[in-house]
Structure formats: structure tokens, C-alpha cells
Design a protein around this motif. Structure first.
Motif, short mmCIF file in Angstrom:
data_model
loop_
_atom_site.label_atom_id
_atom_site.label_comp_id
_atom_site.label_asym_id
_atom_site.label_seq_id
_atom_site.Cartn_x
_atom_site.Cartn_y
_atom_site.Cartn_z
N ARG A 23 3.11 2.92 -11.21
CA ARG A 23 3.29 1.99 -11.64
C ARG A 23 4.09 1.78 -12.26
O ARG A 23 5.26 0.23 -11.97
CB ARG A 23 2.86 2.32 -13.45
CG ARG A 23 1.03 2.27 -13.23
CD ARG A 23 0.71 2.46 -14.97
NE ARG A 23 0.98 3.13 -16.08
CZ ARG A 23 1.10 4.31 -16.43
NH1 ARG A 23 -0.03 5.21 -15.60
NH2 ARG A 23 1.24 5.67 -17.02
N ASP A 63 -4.86 -12.66 -2.79
CA ASP A 63 -4.86 -10.39 -2.63
C ASP A 63 -3.91 -9.87 -2.53
O ASP A 63 -3.77 -9.24 -3.27
CB ASP A 63 -5.09 -10.74 -0.75
CG ASP A 63 -6.20 -11.61 0.09
OD1 ASP A 63 -7.23 -11.37 -1.27
OD2 ASP A 63 -6.72 -11.90 0.38
N LYS A 116 -3.24 -0.11 -12.35
CA LYS A 116 -4.32 0.60 -12.78
C LYS A 116 -3.34 2.33 -12.11
O LYS A 116 -4.57 2.63 -12.33
CB LYS A 116 -5.50 0.66 -12.12
CG LYS A 116 -5.85 -1.00 -12.79
CD LYS A 116 -6.99 -1.43 -11.92
CE LYS A 116 -7.54 -3.02 -12.91
NZ LYS A 116 -8.12 -3.64 -12.48
N GLN A 117 -2.47 3.10 -11.33
CA GLN A 117 -2.67 3.87 -10.83
C GLN A 117 -2.21 4.69 -11.43
O GLN A 117 -1.51 4.45 -12.68
CB GLN A 117 -1.64 3.59 -9.61
CG GLN A 117 -2.24 2.76 -8.62
CD GLN A 117 -3.62 3.23 -8.16
OE1 GLN A 117 -3.61 4.23 -7.82
NE2 GLN A 117 -4.55 2.23 -7.57
N LYS A 163 1.82 2.95 -3.47
CA LYS A 163 0.06 3.90 -3.69
C LYS A 163 0.59 5.36 -3.66
O LYS A 163 -0.32 5.79 -3.68
CB LYS A 163 -0.96 3.42 -3.91
CG LYS A 163 -1.39 1.87 -4.19
CD LYS A 163 -2.68 0.97 -3.68
CE LYS A 163 -3.76 1.62 -3.49
NZ LYS A 163 -4.83 0.65 -3.38
N ALA A 212 -4.22 -9.61 -7.01
CA ALA A 212 -4.81 -7.82 -7.42
C ALA A 212 -4.54 -7.53 -6.68
O ALA A 212 -4.58 -6.26 -7.35
CB ALA A 212 -6.19 -8.87 -5.83
N MET A 213 -3.67 -6.58 -5.43
CA MET A 213 -2.68 -5.71 -4.88
C MET A 213 -2.29 -5.04 -6.31
O MET A 213 -1.80 -3.88 -6.56
CB MET A 213 -2.82 -5.54 -3.82
CG MET A 213 -1.39 -4.43 -3.47
SD MET A 213 -2.71 -3.48 -2.77
CE MET A 213 -3.06 -3.62 -0.82
N ASP A 245 1.32 -1.55 -0.32
CA ASP A 245 -0.01 0.39 0.14
C ASP A 245 0.67 1.10 0.00
O ASP A 245 0.41 2.68 -0.32
CB ASP A 245 -1.30 -0.44 2.14
CG ASP A 245 -2.01 0.87 1.28
OD1 ASP A 245 -3.21 1.01 0.18
OD2 ASP A 245 -2.18 2.30 1.92
N GLN A 292 -3.55 -3.61 -8.91
CA GLN A 292 -4.25 -2.45 -8.85
C GLN A 292 -3.07 -1.79 -8.56
O GLN A 292 -3.23 -0.31 -9.36
CB GLN A 292 -4.70 -1.92 -7.00
CG GLN A 292 -6.42 -2.66 -6.44
CD GLN A 292 -6.74 -3.07 -6.03
OE1 GLN A 292 -6.01 -1.57 -4.56
NE2 GLN A 292 -7.14 -3.50 -5.02
N LEU A 293 -2.06 -1.59 -8.39
CA LEU A 293 -0.66 -0.96 -8.69
C LEU A 293 -0.93 -0.73 -10.33
O LEU A 293 -0.33 0.56 -10.40
CB LEU A 293 0.25 -1.37 -8.24
CG LEU A 293 0.54 -1.35 -6.43
CD1 LEU A 293 2.18 -1.77 -6.75
CD2 LEU A 293 0.15 -0.42 -5.82
#
Length: 504
Positions: free
Chosen positions: A186, A170, A180-181, A144, A173-174, A141, A177-178
Motif C-alpha cells: 500500500r 485495467d 488491498k494488499q 505486489k 483495477a490493478m 505487478d 488491487q494494490l
């Protein structure tokens, strides 16, 4: 102090007027105590009111809150006293408030403590297995968050432990997510993936989806982003399995093709320095693949080296240094591009007289990389380097280097002396220096106004010359005396007294 004392002071944090006094008292106590009970450390690390004191003022114009600094220092002492066992299921709950705090300085502090522990485990020979994915998710996290001092620390931690949980749903998935930032986040994900992929083919397979995303950025219109991604991907080629992945994705071929078709896509010209740097850095580890496999790229590089465009020359010179760093690289360049190498070194001799001081310094540094060695080079390489040097210097002498040493620019003087020192590791280099009028005299002089670093570099060169068989016994004695006196020896001024002559 007993437990009640800590409870009372933590309770006092709820009152802003009492806050600084309570924090200072606790900080002074914990700094004085060698080891507090575990329950006290746990209480401090899990008390919400303590973390509230670490929040900087929302108003940037407000005066700095002294309580924030004391709080950070207090929490640092807590982390130092915490037995940070990464296999402990309680550890994530003890670090959670710090790792999710709004103050980046606090997050960085917690991450630094965790990295220190992991490095201790690595030194001991084994990194403890994490009991679950909680800690990894907390650290992921951090990537991000806006780019802070904690970002690189988080990447270092994850490069050590993420492999344990890389296939956890999990965690996957995280990571998705990174991707998509924004581009900064990225790129952090790409850097992390390269760290992991270097370690093994298995880990490379696990992060292939991230690496593929990185490669897709090379079609982006953002030139700076493309350059950043290429820089991040370079270490992947250090390992054969990494280079194999890049070959399967035809990365090198695609970039080479872009250079060949530059006339059709003029904007790609902005990327040429980055592409050159990319190929050059890979050549340090894979010289045969680059020098033998991409002649068009080498041709483009030699064109750049012959120009006088100071905007592209630094990268081009660094790239040639990377290509010629390894013994194999030197042999391959001489084998496939002998004429181009000689012409480039001749042009270097011209550049060193014409171009600006900082470009001259960069040129000297790149030559130093080419000529430096960890183990004495084989006879074939020695001959190649002698030939290249004489193309640069215009013969078997060091006049060009000595001219630069006599400039009024200290940085340029140091770069020239550094190259001279490296050249003197070769017997032909010592002969070149010996053939240069005034060179030995300059090295032996004890000029008082020279910078300490220059004096030390001169002394190092004299140390090399004193062990050479190229000089007469008398010269060797002088050199040895100079070396024994040390780099900063000051010669005494000799005042010769004379008696006035009387009248005849």
C-alpha cells in the motif's frame, strides 16, 4: 555464430550436466560481439529454458549455482543489445519472462534496463507513447512482490509512463488491487501516487482515490505506518495544487488538532516527532502556510527544543532547520516568534556543552542548514542571523565552536568546522572568529596528525579569510601563503646545527 549454433546451445540447457558449459559459451560469445542480429536477441529473451537456469536453488543451504550468475550476465548482455523502443508492441512479450520471473535479481535487471531507456528518452525531450497497457500492468505487478531492489525502480518507471494510461480500466483495477494488499505494498502505491500527483492537477485528480486511501491510514493504530505515510505525503505539498488538495482534506488542521489534544489521547505523543517533521518539511516549500497558520505547532516545537530529552531533540532541531531554511522562513520566524527563537538559540548554546556527542553533531548540522545560503542574504536576514548566532555563542565570538573543534571526536570536529566555514561567509562571522583567541593560530597551524578532511576544511576557511578586509595586510599575506601552499602542505623540519663551545 550462425543461428544453428545458438539453437544447439539453447537446446543443451535442457540437460543439467551440459547447462553451465552451454551458458558460458553463449555468454562469452555475446560479450565479444558488438551487435548480434535482432532475431538472435529475441530468441534468447523468449527461450523458457534460459530463464529456468536463473532460478536459485530452493534449498537455502544448497551450494550456490554458478549457472544462475552466468545466466543473469548473459541476459544482461541481451538487454544491453536490445533496441528497447517503448513504442514497440513486441517489447512486452520480449520482457515478460524477465519481469515475471521468481528471481528478484533478474526482475530488477530488466527493470533497470527499461528505466535507463526511459531516462534516455526524457533527456532527448520526449517519452515515447506506449501502444497499449501490457508493459504497465507487468510493472505494476512488481509492486505486489516482497520489497526488493526492483520496487523503487518500478516506481520510478511508473512515475514516468503511468500517466499515459492512468485512466485505462485495467490499470485502475490493478491500482485498486494494490490498495488491498499489505501495508508495504500500500505504501508503494501511495509513493507512486504522490510522484504522479506532483506533476499536475490533472494527474492528482486521477490518483485522488489512492491519496484518499493514504490519508485514511492516519487513523490507523499503527504509529510506524502513520509516520511512514506522513513522510510519503510531504512532497505533495511542494506544489500549490498538492497543498490545495491537502487543505481540502484538512490534513494539516487534523494533525495540528491531534497535537493540541495530546492529553486526551496519550498514545498520540508517540507521533509528535513525525508530525513535527511533517510540518517542518512542508515549511521548506510553504513557510507562510506553516509558520503563519499553525502557531500551536510552533509552540509545541519550541517546548521540545528547550528540553534535554535526547530522544526528541534531533527531530526538533531538524524541524527548526527546515522552518528556517528559506529567506521567507527566517523573516516569518523573527516576525512571529522572535523571543522564542532567541531563547531556543540560547538553549542551543547550553545543549552544545551538556549533551552527547552525536546530539551536538546533529545540532551543528542543523545550524549549518539555517546559516548556509545559495545567494548572499538581504540586510534584514543578515541582521536576524547575526542576532541568533550571538544568542547561541553568547556574544560576538566563536569560542563555543572552537571548543568543539578541539574535541577528540573527528565527526564532531568536522561538523564544527563546517559551521565555522559557513559562519565565515558573513562579515560578522569573520569578526567573531577574529575575536576568538587562538582561532586564527589553529587555522594557520600545520598539525601533521589531523585527518585529511579536517585539513581541507581548514584550508577552505583560510581561503575565505584571505579575501576578507577585516585583517591587516601582514595577516592577509600569511593567509594567502597558506592557501597557495595547499591544504596538505607539510612544513620542513628545521634542524639548527650548533658548534660545541671549546674550553675557555
Amino acid at each position: 555464430m550462425d543461428d544453428n549454433w545458438w539453437v544447439t546451445n539453447l537446446k543443451a540447457l535442457e540437460s543439467r550436466p551440459q547447462r553451465l558449459e552451454a551458458l558460458t559459451a553463449m555468454n562469452t560469445t555475446i560479450a565479444r560481439e558488438a551487435a548480434l542480429p535482432r532475431q538472435t536477441i529475441e530468441r534468447l529473451l523468449t527461450t523458457a529454458e534460459l530463464y529456468d537456469c536463473a532460478n536459485p536453488a530452493a534449498d537455502s543451504h544448497a551450494p550456490k549455482d554458478q549457472a544462475v550468475d552466468v545466466t543473469l550476465e548473459l541476459l544482461c548482455h541481451c538487454l544491453d543489445q536490445l533496441t528497447m523502443d517503448t513504442a514497440d508492441e513486441q517489447l512486452p512479450s520480449l520482457l515478460r519472462r524477465g519481469l515475471t520471473h521468481s528471481n528478484p535479481a533478474l526482475r530488477a535487471q530488466v527493470l533497470a534496463s527499461l528505466l535507463k531507456e526511459l531516462r534516455r528518452q526524457m533527456t532527448a525531450g520526449q517519452v515515447r507513447t506506449l501502444p497499449n497497457n501490457e508493459l504497465i500492468l507487468l510493472i505494476l505487478d512488481e509492486l505486489k512482490q516482497p520489497d526488493t531492489e526492483g520496487t523503487s525502480v518500478a516506481i520510478n518507471i511508473l512515475s514516468i509512463v503511468l500517466g499515459q494510461r492512468i485512466n485505462d480500466p485495467d490499470v485502475q483495477a490493478m491500482l485498486v488491487q494494490l490498495l488491498k494488499q499489505n501495508e508495504i505494498v500500500r505504501c508503494c502505491a501511495y509513493e507512486l501516487a504522490v510522484f504522479l500527483a506532483k506533476k499536475s492537477a490533472t494527474l492528482l485528480n486521477a490518483v485522488t482515490f489512492i491519496l484518499d486511501a493514504a490519508l485514511s491510514e492516519l487513523d490507523n493504530d499503527d504509529v510506524l505506518l502513520q509516520a511512514s505515510v506522513m513522510e510519503l505525503l510531504v512532497p505533495l505539498a511542494e506544489q500549490n495544487h498538492g497543498l490545495s488538495y491537502m487543505e481540502r482534506r484538512r490534513v494539516l488542521d487534523i494533525l495540528s488538532f491531534r497535537v493540541q489534544r495530546i492529553d486526551e489521547h496519550p498514545l498520540d505523543a508517540l507521533l509528535i516527532p513525525s508530525i513535527m517533521k511533517f510540518f517542518g518539511k512542508i515549511a521548506v516549500y510553504q513557510p507562510l502556510k506553516i509558520i503563519g497558520g499553525y502557531p500551536h505547532m510552533l509552540g509545541c516545537l519550541f517546548v521540545q527544543l528547550l528540553s534535554e530529552d535526547e530522544s526528541i531533540l534531533p527531530t526538533a532541531m531538524d524541524t527548526l532547520a527546515n522552518l528556517a531554511t528559506s529567506p521567507q522562513g527566517k523573516i516569518l520566524l523573527n516576525m512571529h516568534f522572535s523571543a522564542a527563537m532567541e531563547k531556543s538559540f540560547e538553549r542551543y548554546g547550553s545543549h552544545i556543552k551538556k549533551l552527547s556527542a552525536h546530539i551536538k553533531e546533529r545540532l551543528l548540522n542543523s545550524l549549518d542548514v539555517i546559516y548556509d545560503f545559495k545567494t548572499p542574504p538581504a540586510k534584514e536576514i543578515n541582521t536576524i542571523l547575526k542576532n541568533w548566532y550571538e544568542c547561541f555563542a553568547g556574544g560576538a565570538h566563536a569560542n563555543t565552536i572552537m571548543d568543539l573543534i578541539n574535541t577528540p571526536f573527528p565527526d564532531l570536529q568536522m561538523a564544527a568546522l563546517a559551521l565555522l566555514k559557513t559562519i565565515c561567509k558573513y562579515n560578522w562571522g569573520i569578526v567573531a572568529l577574529k575575536n576568538t583567541g587562538g582561532a586564527v593560530e589553529f587555522l594557520l597551524s600545520r598539525q601533521k596528525d589531523l585527518h585529511r578532511d579536517i585539513k581541507y576544511m581548514k584550508w577552505q576557511i583560510m581561503e575565505i579569510l584571505s579575501a576578507s578586509a577585516e585583517f591587516s595586510p601582514t595577516e592577509t599575506i600569511r593567509f594567502t601563503a597558506y592557501v597557495n601552499e595547499g591544504p596538505y602542505h607539510v612544513q620542513a623540519d628545521l634542524d639548527v646545527a650548533t658548534e660545541p663551545q671549546g674550553n675557555a
